[in-house]
Write an enzyme that holds these catalytic residues in place. Structure first.
Site, short mmCIF file in Angstrom:
data_model
loop_
_atom_site.label_atom_id
_atom_site.label_comp_id
_atom_site.label_asym_id
_atom_site.label_seq_id
_atom_site.Cartn_x
_atom_site.Cartn_y
_atom_site.Cartn_z
N HIS A 57 57.52 -47.79 60.65
CA HIS A 57 56.20 -47.61 60.05
C HIS A 57 55.98 -46.16 59.66
CE1 HIS A 57 54.09 -51.50 60.48
NE2 HIS A 57 55.12 -51.72 61.28
N GLU A 98 47.41 -50.82 51.96
CA GLU A 98 46.67 -50.84 53.22
C GLU A 98 46.01 -49.48 53.48
OE1 GLU A 98 49.76 -54.17 54.95
OE2 GLU A 98 49.93 -52.10 55.65
N PHE A 148 51.83 -43.44 65.00
CA PHE A 148 50.60 -44.16 65.32
C PHE A 148 50.49 -45.34 64.36
CE2 PHE A 148 46.01 -44.81 64.54
CZ PHE A 148 45.58 -45.05 65.83
N ALA A 205 46.33 -51.58 62.39
CA ALA A 205 46.02 -52.44 61.24
C ALA A 205 44.74 -51.90 60.62
CB ALA A 205 45.86 -53.89 61.69
N VAL A 206 44.86 -51.28 59.47
CA VAL A 206 43.73 -50.55 58.89
C VAL A 206 42.75 -51.42 58.12
CG1 VAL A 206 45.03 -48.38 58.80
CG2 VAL A 206 45.00 -49.89 56.79
#
Length: 165
Positions: free
Chosen positions: A63, A83, A115, A118-119
């Site tokens: 990520h 996202e 970090f 899920a935004v």
């Protein structure tokens, strides 16, 4: 292309840069027809949770940092770009960007992965508040939280691919 190759091509990126999840789910016969977001998600989560700690850590490390170098360079996956943009992370002030950079660096140094949150449905203040809170977690707590967030991100991505009623 084979049905397997088509499936991997379409769903291999649901878990960020980790097509092994889709490959193993398909090969294990966990993918049921008709395809649904929930069905695929259940299969993928089953595989993800059975993966070794190192494999799950690899998924976390795949990520990108939030509002980090990849975003600035335009090198995010399309899913990640959309996202992060949806949460306003592409429109940070200089001070906000500096705080995200500081937190990203401290978090990655402490935990060994970026970090992850899920935004969708969050704004940059929500994300910063979660960042500020979670950086104080233990390594075990944060690994569990980050893996749960990865699963949530996967579900949201699948739901966008299958707008089920």
């Amino acid at each position: 292309m084979s049905a397997r190759a088509d499936f991997i091509a379409k769903f291999g990126g649901v878990f960020e840069h980790s097509p092994f999840i889709a490959e193993r789910a398909y090969d294990a016969g966990l993918i049921l027809v008709p395809l649904t977001a929930k069905g695929i998600h259940d299969a993928f989560v089953s595989i993800f949770r059975k993966a070794s700690h190192e494999e799950r850590l690899g998924v976390l490390r795949a990520h990108p940092d939030l509002a980090g170098k990849l975003a600035i360079a335009g090198d995010l996956t399309e899913d990640s770009r959309q996202e992060q943009a949806g949460a306003g992370l592409d429109r940070l002030t200089a001070a906000e960007h500096a705080r995200f950079t500081e937190l990203n660096n401290a978090y990655t140094e402490k935990f060994g992965f970026p970090f992850i949150i899920a935004v969708k449905g969050l704004d940059r203040q929500d994300i910063l508040a979660a960042f500020e809170k979670r950086i104080h977690n233990s390594a075990e707590e944060e690994f569990a939280t980050a893996t749960a967030q990865v699963e949530r991100i996967a579900l949201l991505r699948l739901q966008s691919m299958f707008p089920e009623k």
